[in-house]
Design a protein around this motif. Structure first.
Motif, PDB file in Angstrom:
ATOM      1  N   VAL A 104      19.195  13.869  56.301  1.00  0.00           N
ATOM      2  CA  VAL A 104      20.063  14.454  55.609  1.00  0.00           C
ATOM      3  C   VAL A 104      19.719  15.741  55.207  1.00  0.00           C
ATOM      4  CG1 VAL A 104      21.368  13.924  53.540  1.00  0.00           C
ATOM      5  CG2 VAL A 104      20.814  12.241  55.049  1.00  0.00           C
ATOM      6  N   THR A 105      20.285  16.585  55.082  1.00  0.00           N
ATOM      7  CA  THR A 105      20.147  17.951  54.604  1.00  0.00           C
ATOM      8  C   THR A 105      20.779  17.860  53.293  1.00  0.00           C
ATOM      9  OG1 THR A 105      20.309  18.982  56.599  1.00  0.00           O
ATOM     10  CG2 THR A 105      20.349  20.555  54.668  1.00  0.00           C
ATOM     11  N   VAL A 106      19.751  17.907  52.093  1.00  0.00           N
ATOM     12  CA  VAL A 106      20.312  17.893  50.790  1.00  0.00           C
ATOM     13  C   VAL A 106      20.605  19.287  50.394  1.00  0.00           C
ATOM     14  CG1 VAL A 106      19.481  17.519  48.393  1.00  0.00           C
ATOM     15  CG2 VAL A 106      18.753  15.930  50.393  1.00  0.00           C
ATOM     16  N   ASP A 107      21.770  19.396  50.230  1.00  0.00           N
ATOM     17  CA  ASP A 107      22.465  20.574  49.354  1.00  0.00           C
ATOM     18  C   ASP A 107      23.441  20.509  48.727  1.00  0.00           C
ATOM     19  OD1 ASP A 107      24.242  20.239  51.364  1.00  0.00           O
ATOM     20  OD2 ASP A 107      23.847  21.642  52.903  1.00  0.00           O
ATOM     21  N   GLU A 108      23.978  21.441  48.150  1.00  0.00           N
ATOM     22  CA  GLU A 108      25.418  21.565  47.363  1.00  0.00           C
ATOM     23  C   GLU A 108      26.670  21.027  48.267  1.00  0.00           C
ATOM     24  OE1 GLU A 108      25.945  20.800  44.118  1.00  0.00           O
ATOM     25  OE2 GLU A 108      24.739  22.426  43.735  1.00  0.00           O
ATOM     26  N   SER A 109      26.949  20.041  48.211  1.00  0.00           N
ATOM     27  CA  SER A 109      27.987  19.350  49.109  1.00  0.00           C
ATOM     28  C   SER A 109      29.160  19.560  48.473  1.00  0.00           C
ATOM     29  CB  SER A 109      27.478  17.830  49.455  1.00  0.00           C
ATOM     30  OG  SER A 109      28.799  17.351  50.253  1.00  0.00           O
ATOM     31  N   SER A 124      31.969  17.712  49.154  1.00  0.00           N
ATOM     32  CA  SER A 124      32.719  16.789  49.173  1.00  0.00           C
ATOM     33  C   SER A 124      32.448  16.063  47.641  1.00  0.00           C
ATOM     34  CB  SER A 124      32.243  15.624  49.999  1.00  0.00           C
ATOM     35  OG  SER A 124      32.073  14.427  49.580  1.00  0.00           O
TER      36      SER A 124
END
Lengths: 204, 493
Positions: free
Chosen positions: A189-194, A196
């Motif tokens: 999983v790319t952890v970023d400012e999502s 959603s």
């Protein structure tokens, strides 16, 4: 070439070695073609990692080059620093016998985190512009590298000599190796400012 | 370069002792504010209470490195050879002489036997040195990341926010947690934790689906939540679920324990907040509420913060002994093996106090984990589990090579609960047995108790142990309190 080639692979490359051997200078020379005079360079602060594209034989590689962030001073590099690396550059200063002798310890540390199937290693003797102060001969460096079955080059981050060539050799060796894990992020999983905004996971 | 490697009379804004998650967040944040930080650990490894180890590293921790006031006893079973590593070493015959020749084939096996030999009878030693299980474990030692306090990361919560804000996503890799499971006598069942799950479930009866939907809809609606908390805020959340939402049996357990993680009674306000946080986490990075970091949890995150602190100029030393701490008018003088430093602030894990004692207010945590020689609940997956027995709740994590913490084909099951290890050992075993069954597949089983150490007046201390929560957010909150005090009062405390 009309179109930009697609990125064939991303490689994580680490620099290790004693303080003051010029790891950050090699990094800066390669990525930004830049050299800081000694009074400005001193100890590394603020250099985390740099990203650089390298084209080899019509193939484009994305390299992330990681500096030690000064954690080599007391030999306290985190084990996570080594995770997922495909290439490791062990740097010594050709004018410092001590930094060359310490390569043994760096190899030992490296062996606790990476197997030879997982990374390509390269020994680099830096600062060959200071020929008059040389304390480790080219022959000695090459023999040491041969003994450890690694790539070897001498370079000068100051005059540029050897830096680009070193990276190209390392990357082509990584690219050739069948056992190296190609993309570190398989299904991760790319952890970023999502964007959603929550509740229930439906895309509607 | 001798002067490079001493610290004589260097001045710092903050000296931080311990590299557990809380200390590491604190150090990183202080360095990010352009303050000069010296971060020390007396151990040769990062992570403190959250540390993770290779297989050999774990045995070394258990036999030599653990703080015996915090972890008094460690039970280890390798195959069917069981041993207890007590508070005091037996100190009998020198270990190495006893090692059977068969052990000399593999240096890893020899290394493990040498460390364990004083806790073993000569028969056990013989048995272990011929053990196929030990050979397999030792041969792949480096492929294990065995953790003292395994945890997960909420997809939406303080930790993930800090990681993103600090640009540390590049340092770490995450995988989604595939399932939230409830362990029952009949095995494991999936918790219907979102509207989609409830809707799609074939296990739930229609009436159960209605009850759950009503609960999920209520808690997803801020207005209804504020009404609920204003009317029942201080009441027991479990009672509310039973009475108002008519939940019972495994449905109640699913909501109360698997989702709200009420390992002890919680209020309606707290319960609603926890369920709301869980629901909000779903959908951010996929259908799961939690992420699991590769190569281990707390220690990996702690190391990411340490690197970020180092990038900002922080100095790191491991295996450092703290000889003396002296309070002065303007701060502290700390005598270390690398020299003497002065600092305006000193922040430490309580275990760095020379006379640290067990906390009288915090309940210890009993922990157990087992390495299985097959992927018991599926290859390439990560699950969180809850086992409920009367008023006891056991939190569990199932991990595989998906997160690179065991070799391919193996799996790892952690179980922990609040309470003394001596009183909880069997409960933990029942939890693991119910989840994975067959004992024959267990290569390594470990059990121990973690005690919180108490802080002492006059010092700024981080929490005395990694708590029992399943996620890492409480560590961020603990760090935030310390940082508020640090920055609030300037650096002259």
């Amino acid at each position: 070439m009309d179109t930009l080639p697609e990125i064939a692979a991303t490689f994580k490359i680490l620099l290790i070695g004693d303080s003051n051997v010029g790891k950050s200078s090699i990094l800066l020379r390669f990525t930004d073609d830049h050299f800081l005079p000694p009074d400005e360079a001193s100890a590394t602060i603020g250099v985390d990692f740099k990203v650089k594209m390298l084209d080899l034989d019509d193939t484009r590689y994305k390299l992330t080059l990681w500096d030690t962030a000064g954690q080599e001073r007391f030999r306290t590099l985190t084990s996570s620093y080594y995770r997922g690396a495909q290439g490791v550059i062990l740097v010594y200063d050709v004018c410092s016998r001590e930094s060359f002798d310490h390569l043994d310890e760096w190899f030992e540390e490296l062996s606790t985190y990476c197997t030879k199937d997982e990374v390509v290693k390269m020994v680099i003797g830096n600062k060959i512009d200071k020929e008059a102060e040389r304390a480790v001969s080219r022959k000695e460096g090459a023999e040491y590298a041969r003994k450890h079955q690694t790539l070897f080059l001498e370079c000068s981050a100051k005059t540029k000599i050897g830096v680009q060539q070193a990276m190209e050799e390392l990357v082509s060796k990584i690219a050739e190796s069948p056992t190296i894990r190609r993309s570190p992020g398989r299904n991760t999983v790319t952890v970023d400012e999502s964007v959603s905004s929550g509740y229930g996971g439906c895309g509607c | 370069m001798a002067e490079e490697n001493t610290l004589n009379n260097e001045e710092y804004d903050a000296v931080v002792l311990g590299t557990g998650l809380v200390e590491s967040i604190v150090a990183s944040d202080i360095a990010a504010a352009e303050k000069k930080v010296l971060h020390i650990d007396r151990n040769p490894f990062y992570g403190g209470d959250y540390a993770s180890f290779s297989l050999i590293g774990f045995i070394e921790w258990a036999t030599r490195l653990r703080d015996r006031s915090q972890v008094p006893v460690v039970d280890i079973a390798i195959g069917d050879v069981e041993m207890q590593l007590g508070a005091r070493k037996s100190g009998e015959v020198s270990a190495n002489n006893l090692l059977p020749e068969t052990a000399q084939g593999s240096c890893q096996v020899g290394e493990i036997l040498a460390m364990l030999s004083e806790y073993l009878s000569s028969e056990q030693l013989e048995q272990l040195s011929n053990s196929d299980v030990l050979k397999r474990l030792a041969g792949e030692s480096r492929r294990y990341a065995l953790e003292l306090a395994p945890k997960l990361t909420f997809c939406r919560g303080p930790l993930i926010d800090v990681l993103i804000a600090a640009g540390m996503a590049e340092y770490m890799e995450f995988k989604g947690v595939d399932a939230n499971l409830l362990v029952t006598d009949a095995g494991v069942e999936r918790v219907p934790d979102s509207k989609e799950e409830v809707f799609a479930s074939t296990a739930l009866k229609l009436i159960e689906k209605r009850k759950l939907m009503r609960l999920l809809t209520t808690i997803s609606d801020p207005e209804q939540v504020s009404k609920l908390t204003s009317e029942h805020g201080n009441e027991d959340f479990g009672d509310l679920l039973r009475k108002q939402f008519k939940l019972d049996g495994s449905l109640l357990n699913a909501v109360l324990y698997a989702v709200a993680r009420a390992t002890r009674p919680i209020s309606v306000s707290e319960g609603c907040a926890r369920v709301e946080k869980y629901l909000k986490s779903i959908g951010r990075y996929g259908r799961m509420a939690f992420l699991s970091s590769m190569y281990g949890s707390g220690a990996e995150v702690a190391q990411a913060f340490c690197r970020s602190c180092a990038v900002a100029g922080g100095t790191y030393i491991l295996s450092e002994s703290i000889k003396q701490i002296e309070k002065t008018e303007s701060g502290y003088v700390v005598e270390l093996s690398h020299g003497r430093v002065t600092t305006k602030s000193l922040i430490m894990h309580p275990s760095y106090l020379s006379d640290a004692t067990e906390s009288e207010t915090e309940v210890p945590i009993a922990r157990r984990f087992t390495v299985l020689d097959f992927p018991a609940l599926g290859e390439d997956t990560t699950s969180m589990l809850s086992f409920v027995e009367g008023s006891h709740v056991v939190s569990m994590l199932y991990l595989t090579s998906a997160t690179m913490v065991v070799p391919k084909g193996k799996s790892l099951m952690y179980a922990w609960t609040e309470g003394r290890y001596s009183q909880s050992k069997e409960l933990l075993d029942r939890a693991i047995d119910s989840a994975v069954g067959d004992k024959a597949h267990r290569m390594l089983s470990v059990g121990f108790e973690c005690r919180a150490l108490a802080p002492r007046g006059g010092y700024t201390c981080t929490p005395g142990m990694a708590d029992e929560s399943v996620d890492l957010d409480s560590a961020v909150q603990a760090a935030q309190q310390i940082l508020d005090a640090f920055f609030g009062s300037g650096s002259n405390e």
